[in-house]
Design a protein around this motif. Structure first.
Motif, PDB file in Angstrom:
ATOM      1  N   ASP A 173       9.193  -0.755  -8.855  1.00 25.87           N
ATOM      2  CA  ASP A 173      10.226  -0.208  -7.961  1.00 25.87           C
ATOM      3  C   ASP A 173      10.299  -0.972  -6.638  1.00 25.87           C
ATOM      4  O   ASP A 173      11.205  -0.739  -5.842  1.00 25.87           O
ATOM      5  CB  ASP A 173       9.969   1.296  -7.701  1.00 25.87           C
ATOM      6  CG  ASP A 173       8.602   1.574  -7.088  1.00 25.87           C
ATOM      7  OD1 ASP A 173       7.696   0.716  -7.207  1.00 25.87           O
ATOM      8  OD2 ASP A 173       8.435   2.648  -6.486  1.00 25.87           O
ATOM      9  N   THR A 187       1.855   2.229   4.974  1.00 24.21           N
ATOM     10  CA  THR A 187       3.102   2.488   5.704  1.00 24.21           C
ATOM     11  C   THR A 187       2.944   3.820   6.440  1.00 24.21           C
ATOM     12  O   THR A 187       3.467   4.844   6.008  1.00 24.21           O
ATOM     13  CB  THR A 187       4.296   2.485   4.727  1.00 24.21           C
ATOM     14  OG1 THR A 187       4.244   1.268   3.963  1.00 24.21           O
ATOM     15  CG2 THR A 187       5.625   2.529   5.464  1.00 24.21           C
ATOM     16  N   MET A 212       6.871   9.200 -12.158  1.00 27.55           N
ATOM     17  CA  MET A 212       6.119  10.066 -11.251  1.00 27.55           C
ATOM     18  C   MET A 212       6.507   9.679  -9.827  1.00 27.55           C
ATOM     19  O   MET A 212       6.390   8.513  -9.457  1.00 27.55           O
ATOM     20  CB  MET A 212       4.622   9.780 -11.460  1.00 27.55           C
ATOM     21  CG  MET A 212       3.756  10.991 -11.459  1.00 27.55           C
ATOM     22  SD  MET A 212       2.036  10.573 -11.744  1.00 27.55           S
ATOM     23  CE  MET A 212       1.829  10.983 -13.469  1.00 27.55           C
ATOM     24  N   LYS A 225       6.806  11.007  -5.518  1.00 32.56           N
ATOM     25  CA  LYS A 225       6.561  12.019  -4.513  1.00 32.56           C
ATOM     26  C   LYS A 225       7.849  12.771  -4.221  1.00 32.56           C
ATOM     27  O   LYS A 225       7.837  13.973  -4.002  1.00 32.56           O
ATOM     28  CB  LYS A 225       6.021  11.351  -3.253  1.00 32.56           C
ATOM     29  CG  LYS A 225       4.583  10.893  -3.451  1.00 32.56           C
ATOM     30  CD  LYS A 225       4.001  10.264  -2.207  1.00 32.56           C
ATOM     31  CE  LYS A 225       4.181   8.761  -2.224  1.00 32.56           C
ATOM     32  NZ  LYS A 225       3.251   8.047  -1.367  1.00 32.56           N
ATOM     33  N   THR A 266       2.567   4.921   1.171  1.00 30.41           N
ATOM     34  CA  THR A 266       3.150   5.655   2.296  1.00 30.41           C
ATOM     35  C   THR A 266       2.443   7.006   2.253  1.00 30.41           C
ATOM     36  O   THR A 266       2.648   7.777   1.311  1.00 30.41           O
ATOM     37  CB  THR A 266       4.674   5.805   2.104  1.00 30.41           C
ATOM     38  OG1 THR A 266       5.228   4.497   1.908  1.00 30.41           O
ATOM     39  CG2 THR A 266       5.310   6.454   3.328  1.00 30.41           C
ATOM     40  N   VAL A 306       4.651   4.657 -14.075  1.00 34.24           N
ATOM     41  CA  VAL A 306       4.010   5.724 -14.838  1.00 34.24           C
ATOM     42  C   VAL A 306       4.847   6.991 -14.679  1.00 34.24           C
ATOM     43  O   VAL A 306       5.232   7.351 -13.560  1.00 34.24           O
ATOM     44  CB  VAL A 306       2.573   5.966 -14.335  1.00 34.24           C
ATOM     45  CG1 VAL A 306       1.904   7.088 -15.121  1.00 34.24           C
ATOM     46  CG2 VAL A 306       1.762   4.684 -14.436  1.00 34.24           C
ATOM     47  N   GLY A 352       4.362  -1.955  -7.460  1.00 33.54           N
ATOM     48  CA  GLY A 352       5.016  -1.403  -8.634  1.00 33.54           C
ATOM     49  C   GLY A 352       6.402  -2.012  -8.803  1.00 33.54           C
ATOM     50  O   GLY A 352       6.949  -2.601  -7.861  1.00 33.54           O
ATOM     51  N   THR A 407      -1.153   1.195 -10.534  1.00 27.82           N
ATOM     52  CA  THR A 407      -0.754  -0.052  -9.861  1.00 27.82           C
ATOM     53  C   THR A 407      -1.959  -0.693  -9.160  1.00 27.82           C
ATOM     54  O   THR A 407      -2.215  -1.888  -9.318  1.00 27.82           O
ATOM     55  CB  THR A 407       0.404   0.236  -8.882  1.00 27.82           C
ATOM     56  OG1 THR A 407       1.557   0.561  -9.664  1.00 27.82           O
ATOM     57  CG2 THR A 407       0.717  -0.947  -7.991  1.00 27.82           C
ATOM     58  N   TYR A 408      -2.744   0.095  -8.425  1.00 28.73           N
ATOM     59  CA  TYR A 408      -3.877  -0.518  -7.698  1.00 28.73           C
ATOM     60  C   TYR A 408      -4.975  -0.980  -8.650  1.00 28.73           C
ATOM     61  O   TYR A 408      -5.643  -1.985  -8.386  1.00 28.73           O
ATOM     62  CB  TYR A 408      -4.399   0.427  -6.605  1.00 28.73           C
ATOM     63  CG  TYR A 408      -3.319   0.642  -5.566  1.00 28.73           C
ATOM     64  CD1 TYR A 408      -2.838  -0.439  -4.828  1.00 28.73           C
ATOM     65  CD2 TYR A 408      -2.707   1.882  -5.399  1.00 28.73           C
ATOM     66  CE1 TYR A 408      -1.783  -0.276  -3.932  1.00 28.73           C
ATOM     67  CE2 TYR A 408      -1.661   2.056  -4.507  1.00 28.73           C
ATOM     68  CZ  TYR A 408      -1.200   0.969  -3.783  1.00 28.73           C
ATOM     69  OH  TYR A 408      -0.156   1.118  -2.917  1.00 28.73           O
ATOM     70  N   GLY A 456       0.806  -1.220   0.000  1.00 30.76           N
ATOM     71  CA  GLY A 456       0.000   0.000   0.000  1.00 30.76           C
ATOM     72  C   GLY A 456       0.836   1.266   0.000  1.00 30.76           C
ATOM     73  O   GLY A 456       2.066   1.220  -0.093  1.00 30.76           O
ATOM     74  N   TRP A 477      11.110  -1.235   7.257  1.00 29.72           N
ATOM     75  CA  TRP A 477      10.055  -1.251   6.244  1.00 29.72           C
ATOM     76  C   TRP A 477       9.650  -2.676   5.826  1.00 29.72           C
ATOM     77  O   TRP A 477       8.474  -3.047   5.885  1.00 29.72           O
ATOM     78  CB  TRP A 477      10.552  -0.431   5.039  1.00 29.72           C
ATOM     79  CG  TRP A 477       9.667  -0.427   3.840  1.00 29.72           C
ATOM     80  CD1 TRP A 477       8.318  -0.634   3.789  1.00 29.72           C
ATOM     81  CD2 TRP A 477      10.089  -0.191   2.489  1.00 29.72           C
ATOM     82  NE1 TRP A 477       7.861  -0.535   2.494  1.00 29.72           N
ATOM     83  CE2 TRP A 477       8.940  -0.265   1.680  1.00 29.72           C
ATOM     84  CE3 TRP A 477      11.328   0.077   1.893  1.00 29.72           C
ATOM     85  CZ2 TRP A 477       8.992  -0.096   0.298  1.00 29.72           C
ATOM     86  CZ3 TRP A 477      11.372   0.261   0.526  1.00 29.72           C
ATOM     87  CH2 TRP A 477      10.218   0.173  -0.258  1.00 29.72           C
ATOM     88  N   GLY A 493       0.494   7.108 -10.953  1.00 29.08           N
ATOM     89  CA  GLY A 493       1.312   5.890 -10.836  1.00 29.08           C
ATOM     90  C   GLY A 493       0.724   4.945  -9.803  1.00 29.08           C
ATOM     91  O   GLY A 493       0.521   3.748 -10.074  1.00 29.08           O
ATOM     92  N   HIS A 494       0.401   5.474  -8.624  1.00 31.93           N
ATOM     93  CA  HIS A 494      -0.241   4.623  -7.608  1.00 31.93           C
ATOM     94  C   HIS A 494      -1.520   4.034  -8.166  1.00 31.93           C
ATOM     95  O   HIS A 494      -1.783   2.846  -8.042  1.00 31.93           O
ATOM     96  CB  HIS A 494      -0.640   5.428  -6.357  1.00 31.93           C
ATOM     97  CG  HIS A 494       0.473   6.133  -5.677  1.00 31.93           C
ATOM     98  ND1 HIS A 494       0.406   7.443  -5.287  1.00 31.93           N
ATOM     99  CD2 HIS A 494       1.698   5.715  -5.308  1.00 31.93           C
ATOM    100  CE1 HIS A 494       1.517   7.802  -4.695  1.00 31.93           C
ATOM    101  NE2 HIS A 494       2.337   6.773  -4.705  1.00 31.93           N
TER     102      HIS A 494
HETATM  103  N1  5CA Z   1       4.398   1.830   1.319  1.00 29.36           N
HETATM  104  C1  5CA Z   1       5.321   1.326   0.361  1.00 29.36           C
HETATM  105  C2  5CA Z   1       5.038  -0.096  -0.001  1.00 29.36           C
HETATM  106  S1  5CA Z   1       4.988  -1.148   1.391  1.00 29.36           S
HETATM  107  C3  5CA Z   1       5.314   2.187  -0.918  1.00 29.36           C
HETATM  108  O1  5CA Z   1       6.052   1.859  -1.816  1.00 29.36           O
HETATM  109  N2  5CA Z   1       4.500   3.243  -0.913  1.00 29.36           N
HETATM  110  S2  5CA Z   1       4.396   4.283  -2.139  1.00 29.36           S
HETATM  111  O2  5CA Z   1       3.384   5.223  -1.733  1.00 29.36           O
HETATM  112  O3  5CA Z   1       5.659   4.799  -2.463  1.00 29.36           O
HETATM  113  O4  5CA Z   1       3.879   3.493  -3.379  1.00 29.36           O
HETATM  114  C4  5CA Z   1       2.626   2.838  -3.353  1.00 29.36           C
HETATM  115  C5  5CA Z   1       2.514   1.868  -4.528  1.00 29.36           C
HETATM  116  O5  5CA Z   1       2.530   2.610  -5.764  1.00 29.36           O
HETATM  117  C6  5CA Z   1       3.687   0.881  -4.624  1.00 29.36           C
HETATM  118  O6  5CA Z   1       3.181  -0.362  -5.076  1.00 29.36           O
HETATM  119  C7  5CA Z   1       4.583   1.490  -5.670  1.00 29.36           C
HETATM  120  O7  5CA Z   1       5.342   0.513  -6.338  1.00 29.36           O
HETATM  121  C8  5CA Z   1       3.566   2.129  -6.607  1.00 29.36           C
HETATM  122  N3  5CA Z   1       4.117   3.288  -7.357  1.00 29.36           N
HETATM  123  C9  5CA Z   1       4.803   4.328  -6.849  1.00 29.36           C
HETATM  124  N4  5CA Z   1       5.149   5.203  -7.857  1.00 29.36           N
HETATM  125  C10 5CA Z   1       4.651   4.667  -9.012  1.00 29.36           C
HETATM  126  C11 5CA Z   1       4.672   5.066 -10.392  1.00 29.36           C
HETATM  127  N5  5CA Z   1       5.241   6.193 -10.782  1.00 29.36           N
HETATM  128  N6  5CA Z   1       4.049   4.265 -11.301  1.00 29.36           N
HETATM  129  C12 5CA Z   1       3.449   3.111 -10.912  1.00 29.36           C
HETATM  130  N7  5CA Z   1       3.396   2.689  -9.638  1.00 29.36           N
HETATM  131  C13 5CA Z   1       3.989   3.446  -8.691  1.00 29.36           C
END
Ligand code: 5CA
Ligand code: ZN
Length: 407
Positions: free
Chosen positions: A247, A83, A285, A287, A46, A278, A245, A58-59, A44, A223, A54-55
């Motif tokens: 990453d 997280t 993309m 944060k 952070t 993405v 994702g 993925t979801y 999930g 983590w 991007g998030h």
């Molecule tokens: N909390 C951790 C995972 S335990 C985390 O990675 N959080 S996150 O907010 O950085 O990312 C949340 C989800 O979105 C993760 O599955 C990550 O791989 C995905 N994600 C982040 N940036 C992108 C992006 N630019 N394109 C596609 N998926 C992304």
């Protein structure tokens, strides 16, 4: 913590095909093999900023996995974490002069709203890292008992090579692992570590940072162990899909898989599934970079969430792609064509189209091909190249159940 509300999902005639997905660890597409209850854990957010495209991509990708399993006759047990305590959240709190808890609660609430609007099926358990702290302490104690944990000052590290299969997820060489580990929250250069790749499982309390009292002392979790603890607690030793994702393949899923393997004495994940990144304005993309298009911003400017979802699934989930306003315009046009077609009094029979949609989805979620199938049907329905209004409704139900697009 509270999950979000369930979208309605029409039941379709017949049954979907067994779902095959690309497995990062095996580097090939192979069938998922769930029992009556398919089990999926997807990492999930952070919650230090709003949900970006991007998030969302993925979801939505894992939501398609959920829908394909449902259509193939499985019940789905889906678990996701938040997280809600980690360095980026604390850094943002200092930057903004805000309480980290307030940021986490606000952004998690916005994420729930975004997921609801995008018709993403909620996880059965939605668990915060903070909630999982007692459980993390328990698993770290078990790792200690197995001799897989050592301390550096008062912090605790997992010795990754205690898992003989460490490296099986990402297949990176040591040099790439070291570089990526340093980029993604790791500390390869910290003096006192036995191996530079060993990862933190428990961090002793730092001045001015939140910390919790456990049998391990006063501190907070690393983590990777957060997701291991939540996944093992709720899904047990066997997961059909561990997702996120791309990453996250290294270090997060590599480290998590090794910790889980040492804890349980077995490989816990059948498929490691990763969505592409993405981008926007030439970069992934992210944060930290700040090049973001937020789901909530678009929604609040009046964009139909179904158009956002359609723009996301126009790309195959595994490819890296760039968000563009042009892509969103295309999705808006397509949505309005499909909506018009779903009202057709004389639509062609939907069965062959549904069969083709199922075929493409079962083959590693080939959504661009599925969208072509629906486009072909929509053209015929708009031209009244058929004789049934029911067929139009049933095709609408198929698009809803399988793609999560409500017409
Ligand atoms: N909390 C951790 C995972 S335990 C985390 O990675 N959080 S996150 O907010 O950085 O990312 C949340 C989800 O979105 C993760 O599955 C990550 O791989 C995905 N994600 C982040 N940036 C992108 C992006 N630019 N394109 C596609 N998926 C992304
Ligand atoms: Zn995770």
């Amino acid at each position: 913590m509270e999950s979000w509300s369930q979208p309605s999902i029409p039941k379709l005639p017949g049954q979907g095909l067994p779902l095959a997905l690309f497995d990062t660890s095996e580097k090939r597409v192979h069938p998922t093999t769930p029992g009556p209850v398919a089990k999926m854990y997807v990492c999930g957010i952070t919650p230090y900023d709003a949900t970006h495209m991007g998030h969302a991509a993925t979801y939505v990708a894992f939501d398609l996995v959920y829908r394909a399993w449902l259509d193939a006759g499985h019940e789905v047990h889906y678990v996701q974490n938040v997280t809600d305590i980690d360095d980026p959240l604390l850094e943002r709190a200092v930057e903004r002069g805000e309480d980290w808890k307030v940021i986490a609660e606000r952004e998690t609430a916005l994420f729930r709203e975004d997921m609801t609007e995008l018709a993403v099926i909620p996880p059965r358990e939605y668990i915060g890292a903070v909630e999982a702290i007692p459980s993390v302490a328990e698993y770290v104690t078990q790792l200690q008992a197995k001799g897989a944990v050592y301390s550096v000052d008062d912090d605790l590290y997992f010795a990754v090579h205690d898992d003989p299969n460490f490296g099986k997820v990402s297949h990176l060489d040591t040099e790439s692992m070291l570089a990526t580990f340093a980029e993604r929250g790791g500390d390869p250069d910290r003096p006192g570590k036995r191996n530079p790749l060993d990862c933190l499982v428990w961090q002793d309390a730092r001045p001015d940072e939140p910390a919790w009292n456990t049998s391990l002392g006063h501190g907070r979790p690393g983590w990777h162990i957060e997701c291991v603890a939540i996944a093992l607690d709720h899904l047990g030793n066997r997961m059909d899909v561990l997702g996120g994702g791309s990453d996250l393949a290294f270090p997060h899923h590599e480290m998590s898989a090794s910790e889980a393997a040492v804890l349980t004495g077995q490989e816990c994940n059948q498929h490691f599934v990763h969505a592409g990144m993405v981008g926007w304005q030439g970069h992934k993309m992210s944060k930290s970079r700040g090049n973001l298009v937020f789901v909530s911003q678009l929604r609040h400017s009046g964009v139909d969430p179904m158009a956002i979802r359609l723009a996301l699934i126009a790309h195959h989930y595994r490819t890296d792609w760039a968000w563009t306003p042009h892509g969103l315009d295309g999705a808006k046009d397509r949505l309005s064509i499909w909506r018009q077609a779903a009202q057709s009094p004389k639509a062609p029979a939907f069965e062959p189209f549904l069969a083709k949609m199922r075929e493409h989805l079962a083959n590693d979620l080939r959504t661009p091909e599925v969208l072509d199938v629906v486009d072909t049907w929509a053209l015929a329905a708009t031209n009244q190249d058929g004789d049934s209004a029911d067929a139009a409704q049933l095709m609408g139900a198929s698009v809803d159940a399988l793609l999560g697009i409500k017409l």
